[in-house]
Design a protein around this motif. Structure first.
Motif: not given
Length: 152
Positions: A33-40
């Protein structure tokens, strides 16, 4: 029709996928996990790659069945995930999935370093396999009438 199983944690997301018949779950990867945007974005890529039509997300309940902060975070993530990917997301009780995964890796004499790499994937596999087993109905491929309990 394939289903993803996800073990959603604070640092990683373990990913598992069902076979095409929905009988077995296999590990896929661990998303750091890095950021919500990147995870999604990464989960979206994996969904397309594996032709997934449904997601089962582990719900970390307390041993007494109550929900704590991690369960609330999982519920919020499930909502965002479903909206972002346009897929149904079902929450599934994941109590002891990580414990079972750790036990399996220890029994297989997997090194500590390797266990850290695959523990979340294996927990996702346990979550998904539990969901698949619970949703198998008479008439499905792989159904064993001796395993059917009409009271369950």
């Amino acid at each position: 029709m394939r289903t993803f199983g996800l073990d959603y944690g604070t640092k990683t997301i373990g990913v598992a996928v069902s076979d095409g018949l929905g009988l077995t779950a296999q590990t896929v990867t661990t998303v750091r996990r890095t950021s919500l945007k990147a995870d999604l974005a990464e989960l979206s890529r994996l969904v397309k790659e594996h032709e997934v039509t449904r997601i089962v997300l582990g719900l970390p309940l307390n041993m007494n069945g109550s929900e704590g902060p991690r369960a609330e975070a999982s519920r919020r993530f499930a909502d965002v995930l479903g909206q972002s990917l346009g897929l149904p997301v079902e929450l599934w009780d994941e109590r002891l999935s990580t414990v079972a995964a750790q036990r399996t890796l220890l029994e297989a004499d997997v090194s500590r370093a390797k266990r850290r790499e695959v523990i979340d994937q294996l927990a996702a596999q346990f979550i998904l396999q539990g969901w698949l087993d619970a949703h198998r109905v008479p008439g499905d491929a792989g159904y064993d009438p001796d395993d059917y309990d009409p009271e369950a």
